[in-house]
Design a protein around this motif. Structure first.
Motif: not given
Length: 247
Positions: A162-163, A167-168, A223-224, A244-247
């Motif tokens: 789901x993440x 994000x995409x 949701x994220x 850029x998203x970093x988790x």
């Protein structure tokens, strides 16, 4: 006990050694060993049968969940076809379809795995990302997935899927005004046992995409935030040469 006896045979005598061995204890031990072996074989057969039944049940559960999600998706598709005059609602329904696809894909991967409990995340991420990209309709965007083989289970795969979906989809919506660009999904296990997820794009509308992820407004951002909390993770977003998203 051992007994020595002289045996007469006519005029000849022969010394005979007579040994008597008590084999009761050995006999009982062998009998007990044989019985234990039979019990073990019965237990093994019962366990094998139980595992087989469990696998059949799990496969059926995953299959039914996937089919039910497909029914929900079909119902949403009927609504999508009626919402051509309402772009906002249309986008909302398409986003919901992507999330349902992610859930269904998890159960599909589990159903096809050997033990119905874990599966390799790489084919999952590639199929998931490809589906999101295909539903982007007019976008001419290249998407790549960089991840080593990694076995995951249901509790990790669902929020991760789901993440990636959120994000995409966010990059497709905001990062490419010209409908051209590249999105990269990277998943990398770290030495401390954590897992790093990076979703980046080289879009031109960096400020729009970055603001969309940093803000708490909108269903997607909510949701994220909830998924990151569920995975006990942290999230950072930067806007250098894209988002850029970093988790």
């Amino acid at each position: 006990p051992v007994t020595l006896a002289r045996v007469l045979d006519g005029e000849r005598s022969t010394l005979a050694v007579i040994a008597i061995e008590d084999i009761d204890e050995r006999y009982h031990a062998q009998a007990e060993l044989l019985e234990a072996k039979r019990d073990l074989e019965k237990a093994l057969i019962a366990r094998t049968s139980a595992l087989k039944q469990r696998n059949i049940l799990l496969r059926e559960v995953h299959h039914r969940v996937k089919n039910n999600l497909q029914i929900v998706d079909a119902m949403l598709m009927l609504q999508v076809r009626k919402m051509t005059h309402d772009p906002v609602t249309l986008q909302g329904l398409l986003g919901l379809r992507s999330r349902i696809f992610a859930l269904g894909l998890v159960h599909q991967q589990l159903m096809e795995s050997e033990d119905m409990q874990i599966f390799d995340i790489v084919p999952f991420l590639r199929e998931l990302s490809g589906n999101i990209l295909a539903r982007g309709l007019d976008h001419h965007v290249k998407l790549t997935v960089d991840a080593p083989p990694l076995k995951v289970g249901l509790d990790f795969a669902v929020p991760l899927g789901l993440l990636v979906t959120e994000l995409v989809t966010n990059s497709l919506k905001h990062a490419f005004p010209s409908d051209k660009g590249t999105i990269t999904v990277t998943l990398r296990p770290e030495v401390d046992g954590t897992v790093l997820l990076i979703v980046s794009d080289d879009g031109k509308a960096q400020s729009v995409a970055g603001a969309a992820m940093r803000s708490n407004a909108g269903l997607g951002a909510g949701i994220v935030s909830g998924l990151v909390a569920q995975l006990e993770g942290t999230m950072t977003t930067s806007n250098e040469l894209g988002t850029t998203t970093e988790l």
